[in-house]
Motif scaffolding. Sequence first.
Motif, PDB file in Angstrom:
ATOM      1  N   LEU A   1       4.728  62.531  99.343  1.00 56.59           N
ATOM      2  CA  LEU A   1       4.917  62.878  97.932  1.00 56.59           C
ATOM      3  C   LEU A   1       5.576  61.790  97.097  1.00 56.59           C
ATOM      4  CD1 LEU A   1       5.803  66.605  98.498  1.00 56.59           C
ATOM      5  CD2 LEU A   1       3.783  65.727  97.283  1.00 56.59           C
ATOM      6  N   ILE A   2       5.953  60.666  97.720  1.00 49.80           N
ATOM      7  CA  ILE A   2       6.475  59.548  96.923  1.00 49.80           C
ATOM      8  C   ILE A   2       5.417  58.463  96.757  1.00 49.80           C
ATOM      9  CG2 ILE A   2       8.908  59.997  97.420  1.00 49.80           C
ATOM     10  CD1 ILE A   2       8.813  57.656  99.409  1.00 49.80           C
ATOM     11  N   LYS A   3       4.178  58.793  97.084  1.00 54.12           N
ATOM     12  CA  LYS A   3       3.053  57.879  96.853  1.00 54.12           C
ATOM     13  C   LYS A   3       2.094  58.548  95.877  1.00 54.12           C
ATOM     14  CE  LYS A   3       3.562  55.046 100.681  1.00 54.12           C
ATOM     15  NZ  LYS A   3       3.828  55.185 102.020  1.00 54.12           N
ATOM     16  N   PRO A   4       1.319  57.778  95.126  1.00 57.72           N
ATOM     17  CA  PRO A   4       0.378  58.390  94.173  1.00 57.72           C
ATOM     18  C   PRO A   4      -0.597  59.346  94.887  1.00 57.72           C
ATOM     19  CG  PRO A   4       0.534  56.023  93.810  1.00 57.72           C
ATOM     20  CD  PRO A   4       1.272  56.310  95.091  1.00 57.72           C
ATOM     21  N   ILE A   5      -0.890  60.465  94.222  1.00 56.91           N
ATOM     22  CA  ILE A   5      -1.797  61.445  94.807  1.00 56.91           C
ATOM     23  C   ILE A   5      -3.239  61.114  94.461  1.00 56.91           C
ATOM     24  CG2 ILE A   5      -0.103  63.310  94.898  1.00 56.91           C
ATOM     25  CD1 ILE A   5      -1.393  64.454  92.338  1.00 56.91           C
ATOM     26  N   ASP A   6      -4.133  61.554  95.295  1.00 58.70           N
ATOM     27  CA  ASP A   6      -5.570  61.369  95.083  1.00 58.70           C
ATOM     28  C   ASP A   6      -5.972  62.077  93.789  1.00 58.70           C
ATOM     29  OD1 ASP A   6      -8.495  62.022  95.301  1.00 58.70           O
ATOM     30  OD2 ASP A   6      -8.276  60.966  97.221  1.00 58.70           O
TER      31      ASP A   6
ATOM     32  N   PHE B   1       9.721  74.635  96.740  1.00 60.94           N
ATOM     33  CA  PHE B   1      10.771  75.458  97.336  1.00 60.94           C
ATOM     34  C   PHE B   1      11.434  74.675  98.464  1.00 60.94           C
ATOM     35  CE2 PHE B   1       7.923  79.253  96.126  1.00 60.94           C
ATOM     36  CZ  PHE B   1       8.485  79.327  94.864  1.00 60.94           C
ATOM     37  N   GLY B   2      12.418  73.868  98.082  1.00 64.38           N
ATOM     38  CA  GLY B   2      13.183  73.145  99.071  1.00 64.38           C
ATOM     39  C   GLY B   2      12.432  72.010  99.730  1.00 64.38           C
ATOM     40  N   THR B   3      11.619  71.296  98.971  1.00 60.65           N
ATOM     41  CA  THR B   3      10.876  70.179  99.546  1.00 60.65           C
ATOM     42  C   THR B   3      11.257  68.852  98.906  1.00 60.65           C
ATOM     43  OG1 THR B   3       9.009  71.589 100.130  1.00 60.65           O
ATOM     44  CG2 THR B   3       8.561  69.233  99.937  1.00 60.65           C
ATOM     45  N   SER B   4      11.314  68.787  97.588  1.00 61.66           N
ATOM     46  CA  SER B   4      11.502  67.499  96.907  1.00 61.66           C
ATOM     47  C   SER B   4      12.763  66.775  97.346  1.00 61.66           C
ATOM     48  CB  SER B   4      11.497  67.687  95.383  1.00 61.66           C
ATOM     49  OG  SER B   4      12.557  68.542  94.987  1.00 61.66           O
ATOM     50  N   GLU B   5      13.811  67.512  97.697  1.00 63.56           N
ATOM     51  CA  GLU B   5      15.067  66.860  98.076  1.00 63.56           C
ATOM     52  C   GLU B   5      14.960  66.103  99.403  1.00 63.56           C
ATOM     53  OE1 GLU B   5      15.598  71.096  99.717  1.00 63.56           O
ATOM     54  OE2 GLU B   5      14.643  70.167  97.993  1.00 63.56           O
ATOM     55  N   HIS B   6      13.873  66.321 100.135  1.00 61.31           N
ATOM     56  CA  HIS B   6      13.650  65.609 101.396  1.00 61.31           C
ATOM     57  C   HIS B   6      12.740  64.391 101.218  1.00 61.31           C
ATOM     58  CE1 HIS B   6      15.543  68.792 103.703  1.00 61.31           C
ATOM     59  NE2 HIS B   6      14.889  69.643 102.945  1.00 61.31           N
ATOM     60  N   CYS B   7      12.235  64.204 100.018  1.00 62.80           N
ATOM     61  CA  CYS B   7      11.247  63.136  99.757  1.00 62.80           C
ATOM     62  C   CYS B   7      11.928  61.893  99.221  1.00 62.80           C
ATOM     63  CB  CYS B   7      10.203  63.623  98.750  1.00 62.80           C
ATOM     64  SG  CYS B   7       9.286  65.062  99.314  1.00 62.80           S
TER      65      CYS B   7
ATOM     66  N   GLU C   1      13.690  57.352  94.236  1.00 60.90           N
ATOM     67  CA  GLU C   1      12.271  57.665  94.392  1.00 60.90           C
ATOM     68  C   GLU C   1      11.907  59.062  93.857  1.00 60.90           C
ATOM     69  OE1 GLU C   1      11.050  55.142  98.307  1.00 60.90           O
ATOM     70  OE2 GLU C   1      12.476  56.787  98.605  1.00 60.90           O
ATOM     71  N   GLN C   2      12.884  59.772  93.349  1.00 65.52           N
ATOM     72  CA  GLN C   2      12.620  61.125  92.868  1.00 65.52           C
ATOM     73  C   GLN C   2      11.649  61.140  91.694  1.00 65.52           C
ATOM     74  OE1 GLN C   2      13.885  64.380  94.196  1.00 65.52           O
ATOM     75  NE2 GLN C   2      13.604  62.816  95.753  1.00 65.52           N
ATOM     76  N   TYR C   3      11.655  60.087  90.890  1.00 65.17           N
ATOM     77  CA  TYR C   3      10.688  60.019  89.795  1.00 65.17           C
ATOM     78  C   TYR C   3       9.268  60.161  90.333  1.00 65.17           C
ATOM     79  CZ  TYR C   3       7.399  58.160  86.480  1.00 65.17           C
ATOM     80  OH  TYR C   3       6.298  58.014  85.687  1.00 65.17           O
ATOM     81  N   LEU C   4       8.985  59.505  91.442  1.00 67.28           N
ATOM     82  CA  LEU C   4       7.636  59.540  92.025  1.00 67.28           C
ATOM     83  C   LEU C   4       7.263  60.952  92.452  1.00 67.28           C
ATOM     84  CD1 LEU C   4       8.130  56.333  94.183  1.00 67.28           C
ATOM     85  CD2 LEU C   4       6.821  56.495  92.051  1.00 67.28           C
ATOM     86  N   VAL C   5       8.196  61.661  93.068  1.00 70.10           N
ATOM     87  CA  VAL C   5       7.944  63.036  93.512  1.00 70.10           C
ATOM     88  C   VAL C   5       7.652  63.931  92.308  1.00 70.10           C
ATOM     89  CG1 VAL C   5       8.906  65.048  94.699  1.00 70.10           C
ATOM     90  CG2 VAL C   5       9.470  62.747  95.502  1.00 70.10           C
ATOM     91  N   PHE C   6       8.518  63.886  91.307  1.00 66.95           N
ATOM     92  CA  PHE C   6       8.353  64.773  90.155  1.00 66.95           C
ATOM     93  C   PHE C   6       7.169  64.365  89.285  1.00 66.95           C
ATOM     94  CE2 PHE C   6      12.408  66.081  91.689  1.00 66.95           C
ATOM     95  CZ  PHE C   6      12.385  67.453  91.469  1.00 66.95           C
ATOM     96  N   ASN C   7       6.807  63.110  89.295  1.00 65.56           N
ATOM     97  CA  ASN C   7       5.595  62.687  88.596  1.00 65.56           C
ATOM     98  C   ASN C   7       4.361  63.282  89.285  1.00 65.56           C
ATOM     99  OD1 ASN C   7       4.435  61.122  86.414  1.00 65.56           O
ATOM    100  ND2 ASN C   7       3.585  59.839  88.031  1.00 65.56           N
ATOM    101  N   ASN C   8       4.355  63.301  90.617  1.00 62.85           N
ATOM    102  CA  ASN C   8       3.249  63.929  91.341  1.00 62.85           C
ATOM    103  C   ASN C   8       3.198  65.435  91.091  1.00 62.85           C
ATOM    104  OD1 ASN C   8       2.049  61.662  92.468  1.00 62.85           O
ATOM    105  ND2 ASN C   8       3.384  61.695  94.256  1.00 62.85           N
ATOM    106  N   ILE C   9       4.350  66.074  91.048  1.00 59.84           N
ATOM    107  CA  ILE C   9       4.391  67.509  90.751  1.00 59.84           C
ATOM    108  C   ILE C   9       3.748  67.758  89.390  1.00 59.84           C
ATOM    109  CG2 ILE C   9       5.914  69.460  90.226  1.00 59.84           C
ATOM    110  CD1 ILE C   9       7.858  68.271  92.358  1.00 59.84           C
ATOM    111  N   ASP C  10       4.111  66.942  88.414  1.00 55.29           N
ATOM    112  CA  ASP C  10       3.518  67.064  87.082  1.00 55.29           C
ATOM    113  C   ASP C  10       2.004  66.859  87.134  1.00 55.29           C
ATOM    114  OD1 ASP C  10       3.764  67.054  84.021  1.00 55.29           O
ATOM    115  OD2 ASP C  10       2.799  65.122  84.416  1.00 55.29           O
TER     116      ASP C  10
END
Length: 171
Positions: A86-91, A104-110, A115-124
């Motif tokens: 989840l810290i790499k660009p998604i397809d 639900f309790g996943t992003s904090e492990h990424c 690197e949290q910007y990358l995770v939340f950008n993918n979520i968006d």
Amino acid sequence: MGMHEYEVGLIEISLDFLQVKFEDCVMAELGNQRIRYLENYWDRVPWSGTTDGIIKGSSKYYFSSLGAKHDAFDLNGGDGAVSLDLIKPIDKKYIGKYNIVTNFGTSEHCGVRDEQYLVFNNIDKFCCHGGLIIHNVPHTGNWPGHANVWYTIDFFRELAKIYEYDILALE
């Protein structure tokens, strides 16, 4: 990772808000979640005995059995999840596809804090226009030593400003 009745309730409330039934829901789930302590779980979705890598008790099995089109994303690829960092660009095939996205309790492990910007950008990117994103993550100070990152209410307020989200509930 695990979901409880509370998180299942958040999804049901979100579907009601969107006026979408499970059969019309396209859900992205961060992590390969297991549903724990849901008393009427088996009354709703009896185990068919087929697996395809999906285990009895997984939220993927639960929501798929209720008719949702469900993709779980987890680096480990377990329980029928798409193996994804989840810290790499998604397809691009996943961009804008989902009307419900759960964290639900996943992003904090990424990754680490930076690197949290990358995770939340993918979520968006997962979420379609008009869809809902549901976060239920540990608050700062909860579960010491559990993860790489913790969040505050202000973090989510700022995230909403950056992405121009409407916050429906924040607690």
